[in-house]
Every structure is written in structure tokens, then in C-alpha cells.
Design a protein around this motif. Structure first.
Motif, PDB file in Angstrom:
ATOM      1  N   PRO A 143      52.660  17.057  -1.536  1.00  0.00           N
ATOM      2  CA  PRO A 143      51.977  15.921  -1.361  1.00  0.00           C
ATOM      3  C   PRO A 143      52.768  14.311  -2.194  1.00  0.00           C
ATOM      4  CG  PRO A 143      50.985  17.216  -2.825  1.00  0.00           C
ATOM      5  CD  PRO A 143      51.664  18.062  -1.848  1.00  0.00           C
ATOM      6  N   ILE A 144      53.107  13.634  -2.069  1.00  0.00           N
ATOM      7  CA  ILE A 144      54.141  12.391  -2.569  1.00  0.00           C
ATOM      8  C   ILE A 144      52.676  11.950  -3.911  1.00  0.00           C
ATOM      9  CG2 ILE A 144      55.212  10.362  -1.742  1.00  0.00           C
ATOM     10  CD1 ILE A 144      56.281  12.658  -0.742  1.00  0.00           C
ATOM     11  N   ARG A 145      53.368  11.171  -4.540  1.00  0.00           N
ATOM     12  CA  ARG A 145      52.279  10.432  -5.244  1.00  0.00           C
ATOM     13  C   ARG A 145      52.853   9.293  -5.248  1.00  0.00           C
ATOM     14  NH1 ARG A 145      53.641  10.467 -10.098  1.00  0.00           N
ATOM     15  NH2 ARG A 145      51.470  11.273 -10.894  1.00  0.00           N
ATOM     16  N   LEU A 198      62.362   2.510 -13.697  1.00  0.00           N
ATOM     17  CA  LEU A 198      61.851   3.274 -12.730  1.00  0.00           C
ATOM     18  C   LEU A 198      62.698   3.457 -12.208  1.00  0.00           C
ATOM     19  CD1 LEU A 198      58.039   3.355 -13.331  1.00  0.00           C
ATOM     20  CD2 LEU A 198      59.327   4.686 -15.071  1.00  0.00           C
ATOM     21  N   PRO A 199      64.241   3.826 -12.077  1.00  0.00           N
ATOM     22  CA  PRO A 199      65.074   4.034 -10.951  1.00  0.00           C
ATOM     23  C   PRO A 199      65.047   4.770 -10.168  1.00  0.00           C
ATOM     24  CG  PRO A 199      66.187   4.598 -13.431  1.00  0.00           C
ATOM     25  CD  PRO A 199      64.968   3.783 -13.851  1.00  0.00           C
ATOM     26  N   GLY A 200      64.345   6.405 -10.905  1.00  0.00           N
ATOM     27  CA  GLY A 200      64.114   7.611  -9.831  1.00  0.00           C
ATOM     28  C   GLY A 200      62.990   6.456  -9.171  1.00  0.00           C
ATOM     29  N   VAL A 201      61.912   5.875  -8.881  1.00  0.00           N
ATOM     30  CA  VAL A 201      60.674   5.987  -8.056  1.00  0.00           C
ATOM     31  C   VAL A 201      61.427   5.452  -6.786  1.00  0.00           C
ATOM     32  CG1 VAL A 201      59.231   4.761  -8.517  1.00  0.00           C
ATOM     33  CG2 VAL A 201      59.580   5.635  -9.843  1.00  0.00           C
ATOM     34  N   ALA A 202      60.556   5.713  -5.747  1.00  0.00           N
ATOM     35  CA  ALA A 202      61.364   4.713  -4.691  1.00  0.00           C
ATOM     36  C   ALA A 202      60.332   3.663  -4.343  1.00  0.00           C
ATOM     37  CB  ALA A 202      60.572   5.494  -3.311  1.00  0.00           C
ATOM     38  N   ARG A 207      57.762  10.182   3.004  1.00  0.00           N
ATOM     39  CA  ARG A 207      58.422  11.215   2.520  1.00  0.00           C
ATOM     40  C   ARG A 207      60.418  10.999   2.603  1.00  0.00           C
ATOM     41  NH1 ARG A 207      55.133  15.298   2.718  1.00  0.00           N
ATOM     42  NH2 ARG A 207      53.382  15.127   3.421  1.00  0.00           N
ATOM     43  N   LEU A 208      60.667  10.411   3.522  1.00  0.00           N
ATOM     44  CA  LEU A 208      61.970   9.971   3.773  1.00  0.00           C
ATOM     45  C   LEU A 208      62.368   9.136   2.226  1.00  0.00           C
ATOM     46  CD1 LEU A 208      64.424   9.342   5.191  1.00  0.00           C
ATOM     47  CD2 LEU A 208      63.803   7.944   5.859  1.00  0.00           C
ATOM     48  N   ALA A 209      60.838   8.200   1.603  1.00  0.00           N
ATOM     49  CA  ALA A 209      61.859   6.879   0.448  1.00  0.00           C
ATOM     50  C   ALA A 209      61.633   8.156  -0.874  1.00  0.00           C
ATOM     51  CB  ALA A 209      60.448   6.620   0.102  1.00  0.00           C
ATOM     52  N   ALA A 210      60.801   9.264  -0.032  1.00  0.00           N
ATOM     53  CA  ALA A 210      60.741   9.956  -1.544  1.00  0.00           C
ATOM     54  C   ALA A 210      61.855  11.064  -2.124  1.00  0.00           C
ATOM     55  CB  ALA A 210      58.878  11.133  -1.571  1.00  0.00           C
ATOM     56  N   ALA A 221      64.603   9.256  -3.156  1.00  0.00           N
ATOM     57  CA  ALA A 221      64.834   8.600  -4.202  1.00  0.00           C
ATOM     58  C   ALA A 221      65.200   9.495  -5.701  1.00  0.00           C
ATOM     59  CB  ALA A 221      63.952   7.996  -4.809  1.00  0.00           C
ATOM     60  N   ARG A 222      65.064  10.867  -4.926  1.00  0.00           N
ATOM     61  CA  ARG A 222      65.762  12.262  -5.623  1.00  0.00           C
ATOM     62  C   ARG A 222      67.415  11.776  -5.647  1.00  0.00           C
ATOM     63  NH1 ARG A 222      60.645  14.098  -4.009  1.00  0.00           N
ATOM     64  NH2 ARG A 222      61.326  15.203  -1.916  1.00  0.00           N
ATOM     65  N   GLU A 223      67.580  12.124  -4.248  1.00  0.00           N
ATOM     66  CA  GLU A 223      68.608  12.763  -4.172  1.00  0.00           C
ATOM     67  C   GLU A 223      69.278  11.359  -5.026  1.00  0.00           C
ATOM     68  OE1 GLU A 223      69.443  11.791  -0.182  1.00  0.00           O
ATOM     69  OE2 GLU A 223      68.069  14.020   0.578  1.00  0.00           O
ATOM     70  N   LEU A 224      68.840   9.912  -4.836  1.00  0.00           N
ATOM     71  CA  LEU A 224      69.860   8.933  -5.965  1.00  0.00           C
ATOM     72  C   LEU A 224      70.026   9.261  -7.505  1.00  0.00           C
ATOM     73  CD1 LEU A 224      68.330   5.359  -3.719  1.00  0.00           C
ATOM     74  CD2 LEU A 224      71.021   6.467  -4.481  1.00  0.00           C
TER      75      LEU A 224
END
Length: 206
Positions: A11-13, A82-86, A126-129, A132-135
Motif C-alpha cells: 500500500p501507498i501512504r 521533504l524531497p523524498g515525498v512524491a 504507484r508510479l509516483a511513489a 520518488a524512491r528512485e530520485l
């Protein structure tokens, strides 16, 4: 990302920012039905930016037009804090477009029409999350690489100082730094910095 035990997508938060109470309720219910976790729901951009810092969601779903600061403004604040948040922007206004400046400043990964079909919403989240993790990982790798380069520069400089002071070879100077590092259980770069700091005219570290 999938759950390692069940193989089902994790799940995505999600933090939802939508000023229309009824629309927000429908969206929250839909996200729950899709298997995602809504970690917060607010009705303004300023509330979104504040709550995002507290709950650190995977994705912030932001309506472009809201009172108390637009979705664009909130997205900018969230991106900086929060640069890691999509960030996903959405709007029910078909005339809304994002400028190049908006896209760059907000790091918005997608722009969704409202209402978005459930399957489109799910796949976009899902793509956005994932992106964001990859970035975030790429930024971390770049920071690590820069630090490693700076460390190598310090060690090379310290080696040169030791070679000049002791008449040792490059390999011998390196071994001095290495042995001192091992004997004192201190990273070699710190030993190198200490050597550099003892040079006449060296600027003291604060």
C-alpha cells in the motif's frame, strides 16, 4: 514495491488535500478500497504542507485550487522540506495547465484530472511513489559520491604533506595514515584532516 510475503503490491501512504469535503470523502474511500493508507486529509494547501512534515507520506495528492495557499504553493513547500515525498497534483478544472516553472518548482510527478478513474489513480500513485524512491536514492548516491571525492582529495593532500615532511614514498605516506587510522579507530579522512590542520598557515576548523 510488493509485499515480500504475499507478492501483492504494498500500500501507498497518501496525504490527501482537497477543500471539497464530499469530494475528499469519496477520494479517501476510493484510496482505501484500492488498498492504500490515507495518513491524513486536509482542506487547504497550508495544512497539507504542515501535516506532510509530521506524517511523511509516500505521496501527497494535492488539489490545485484550494484556500489557504494553492496546491502549487503547498507542493513547492513539501518538495523543499521533504524531497523524498512524491507530489501528485489534480484538478476538476479542464483549463488548468502547469507552467514549466510550476513543474520544476513542485517536482510534480503527475497531473491528474478529477475525478480520475480508479485504475488510473492506482497506477499513477504507484508510479509516483516508485519514482520518488528512485530520485531519493539517486540524490543519496550523488551526495555519497561527492563526499568520497572530497575525502580522497584530503587524503591525497595529507599524503603529499607527509611525503615532504618525512621523505617517504607515496605508498609509505599512505601506510602512515592507514596505520594511524587503525591504531586510533578513527576514519582515515579524519587523520588526513588533522595532518592538514598542522600545516603552517592552515585555517583552523570551526
Amino acid at each position: 514495491m510488493a509485499d515480500a510475503t504475499t507478492g501483492t503490491p504494498a500500500p501507498i501512504r497518501v496525504l490527501v488535500a482537497e477543500d471539497d469535503v464530499n469530494a475528499r470523502s469519496i477520494l479517501v474511500d476510493l484510496l482505501g478500497a484500492l488498498g492504500h493508507i490515507v495518513v491524513g486529509e486536509v482542506g487547504s494547501g497550508s495544512e497539507a504542507a504542515t501535516l506532510a512534515r509530521d506524517v511523511a507520506p509516500d505521496v501527497v495528492l494535492l488539489d490545485v485550487h484550494m484556500p489557504g495557499g494553492s496546491g502549487i504553493q503547498a507542493a513547492e513547500e513539501i518538495t523543499q522540506a521533504l524531497p523524498g515525498v512524491a507530489v501528485l497534483l489534480f484538478s476538476g478544472d479542464p483549463t488548468v495547465t502547469l507552467t514549466e516553472r510550476d513543474i520544476t518548482a513542485t517536482s510534480a510527478i503527475a497531473f491528474l484530472p478529477k475525478p480520475a478513474p480508479p485504475r488510473v489513480l492506482d497506477s499513477t500513485l504507484r508510479l509516483a511513489a516508485s519514482r520518488a524512491r528512485e530520485l531519493a536514492a539517486a540524490r543519496k548516491d550523488a551526495t555519497t559520491a561527492r563526499q568520497q571525492l572530497e575525502n580522497r582529495k584530503l587524503i591525497e593532500r595529507a599524503k603529499g604533506i607527509l611525503m615532504r615532511r618525512t621523505g617517504s614514498s607515496e605508498q609509505e605516506a599512505y601506510r602512515m595514515l592507514q596505520r594511524t587510522s587503525q591504531d586510533r579507530s578513527i576514519p582515515m579522512v579524519e587523520i588526513a584532516q588533522t595532518v592538514i590542520d598542522t600545516e603552517p598557515g592552515a585555517t583552523p576548523r570551526v
